[in-house]
Design a protein around this motif. Sequence first.
Motif, mmCIF file in Angstrom:
data_model
loop_
_atom_site.group_PDB
_atom_site.id
_atom_site.type_symbol
_atom_site.label_atom_id
_atom_site.label_comp_id
_atom_site.label_asym_id
_atom_site.label_seq_id
_atom_site.Cartn_x
_atom_site.Cartn_y
_atom_site.Cartn_z
ATOM 1 N N UNK A 188 0.853 -1.251 -0.075
ATOM 2 C CA UNK A 188 -0.072 0.079 0.184
ATOM 3 C C UNK A 188 1.037 1.222 0.070
ATOM 4 N N UNK A 189 0.652 2.132 -0.971
ATOM 5 C CA UNK A 189 1.462 3.171 -1.143
ATOM 6 C C UNK A 189 0.725 4.458 -1.772
ATOM 7 N N UNK A 190 0.635 5.427 -1.180
ATOM 8 C CA UNK A 190 -0.402 6.573 -1.805
ATOM 9 C C UNK A 190 -1.811 6.220 -2.068
ATOM 10 N N UNK A 191 -2.297 5.423 -1.236
ATOM 11 C CA UNK A 191 -3.682 5.057 -1.410
ATOM 12 C C UNK A 191 -3.818 4.053 -2.413
ATOM 13 N N UNK A 192 -2.704 3.578 -2.905
ATOM 14 C CA UNK A 192 -3.046 2.499 -4.016
ATOM 15 C C UNK A 192 -2.557 1.173 -3.457
ATOM 16 N N UNK A 193 -3.149 0.043 -3.985
ATOM 17 C CA UNK A 193 -2.738 -1.194 -3.507
ATOM 18 C C UNK A 193 -2.334 -1.953 -4.695
ATOM 19 N N UNK A 194 -1.084 -2.662 -4.524
ATOM 20 C CA UNK A 194 -0.505 -3.494 -5.701
ATOM 21 C C UNK A 194 -0.192 -4.966 -4.955
ATOM 22 N N UNK A 195 -0.355 -5.871 -5.738
ATOM 23 C CA UNK A 195 0.219 -7.120 -5.219
ATOM 24 C C UNK A 195 1.321 -7.602 -6.044
ATOM 25 N N UNK A 196 2.457 -8.066 -5.050
ATOM 26 C CA UNK A 196 3.591 -8.456 -5.628
ATOM 27 C C UNK A 196 3.891 -10.123 -5.180
ATOM 28 N N UNK A 197 3.848 -11.067 -6.037
ATOM 29 C CA UNK A 197 4.437 -12.145 -6.157
ATOM 30 C C UNK A 197 6.006 -12.599 -5.723
ATOM 31 N N UNK A 198 6.120 -13.111 -4.405
ATOM 32 C CA UNK A 198 7.447 -13.244 -4.098
ATOM 33 C C UNK A 198 7.811 -14.693 -4.051
ATOM 34 N N UNK A 199 7.057 -15.611 -3.968
ATOM 35 C CA UNK A 199 7.493 -16.852 -3.885
ATOM 36 C C UNK A 199 6.099 -17.803 -4.462
#
Length: 607
Positions: A188-199
Amino acid sequence: MTALAAVWGARPQQVSALLDAMGPRSASHRSTFAETADLAVACGHHAARAGQGVCIDGNLVLVFDGRLDDGAERAGRRDHQIIFEAYKTSGVAGFAELKGQFALILWDGERRRLICARDALGARPLVYRQTDGGFAVCSEERGLAPLYGDEPLQPLRVAEFLAGRPAPIDAGMRASVRRVPPGEAVIVSNGVIKLECFDRLALPEATSDAPEDQIRRFAELLRTSVARHCAGEKTVDCFLSGGLDSSTLAMIASREVTGPVRTLSLVDDSHPALSERPYIDAVVQAAPFDVHLRNVAGYDPFAGAEDALRRHAGPVAAPNLLMMRPLYQDAREGALLLDGHGGDEVVSKGLGRLHDLARSGRWITLYAELRGVADLYGEQASSMLWSLFRAYGPGRYKLAAVMSVARRLTRRRAAPRDALDLLAEAFRAQSGIEEEITRRRRPRPSDGRTAEHAVLLEPQQVFALEVLDREAQDAGVEARCPFWDRSLIDYSMSLPPSAKLKGGWTRLILRQAMAGILPPEVLWRRDKHDFSAQLRLGLQRSAIISSRAIEAARASLAPYLDVDRVLALRARLDDDRHPVSGADLQMLWRIGLWSIWLRVHNPRPVP
């Protein structure tokens, strides 16, 4: 046993309410970071097991639930120090190097971003909610109750529950609640959500080990997993059902820990032929266990249902869960509780080999294997052979088309084929469950190993782990599942399916690995009582699911269920000449639990 919570937005003081809503899990040893005006990060613990509080390293703030495995890279560092170093070195991608089971919330003050992540096995829960007013994340959906209030359950989630189908891996029971997927980070950054797969729990390469080396290697990984899960624990308890998985863990644990392991078992002294007592006795006589037994004679399948509904923030499709609750209460406070969950999935009963034999057209060999495994699957060998022939046999596409037409023509006249047919027609359409089932349908696995691996990726695996976690946390114990271990999973998935099913013996490599450790009557047993008989008797006795109660609740049930069909199914429950299937028993239990939810919570009916 750590409850995590964070609020980033207009009212960060609500973080305490989130911890309060998670019950005993977060009742004591709380700590909070609230340096900025719009952010609060906090954690709490059960009084019986204090854990790590808020950890700070410069501009980084961390709360963490779980454990990291010992290894050469630890070098005396604590879990939070390893996590900080991984993030500093590689960012979110560094979480892939963390060996163990974890959920975490990390505040990066320099970049002004909040990171919520779970390991690829999904053994520790984490859910979040975003609105115009801000972002909140915590360990359980009930923790978000101060924010979502009386928001009703999603119609699709209700339909999936009633039909006994798992929800998607990232879905909450309410529309505003999402679950962090295993192996991914919500950033979560600047009110924006993003998903990041790491495994990802990927299918490993096939092993080149010789058969005798496979047994040796599997045995060592299993022993290491149990020892690692028990490391540093003063009090170790273990579920003991008398089956292969729980007996394996109990026997290994008795060799790995000091002091007696307490075994927690269910028996039915009123039906000796259906009881696991002979197998339990064989195990507990082989080592100095502290034996605790619970008699399930007269079992009420809805005892404690209202508490369970509050604990899980909604209904959960786990008919034996309420039966198991007293065993959690028999565990020693603050104990580590070993659970055999995952054994059936990690060490397949033979799913992969059945697929391989059917795909190659080896029908005679397939039938011979099915005769050895049919009882475990609760079906006859001939019906299982027919199902596999329809999937893989010559002319299967024409046969499937003919059967599809026949089903459509007879749908309204025939008895319900599956749980979907018990849903009210309007609700079935409005929920979109059939479209969801079609959307999530996957191609048939290309080979046996792929089929076994696909089972591990199904949403119900993570749901089951989360349910077990909540039950244990509220009881003041920490449940761990040694079969659900990354090293053991990777090696088991590298084995050929013939290592797990051969000559009609399911879970063959586990049996071979435990030779000389487990009593022979447990090691080489083919059957396993699953308490379906006790569930049947309990449902017959229960006033909750009686025909009279269903009719009295018709007005509240009708928006969701075809009540006339439910009554017809309930009538069949009393017909001992044609007993209903295990799937139908579970359907009736879910209907009973849903009627309790409607009565207690009285949510707005679906329009």
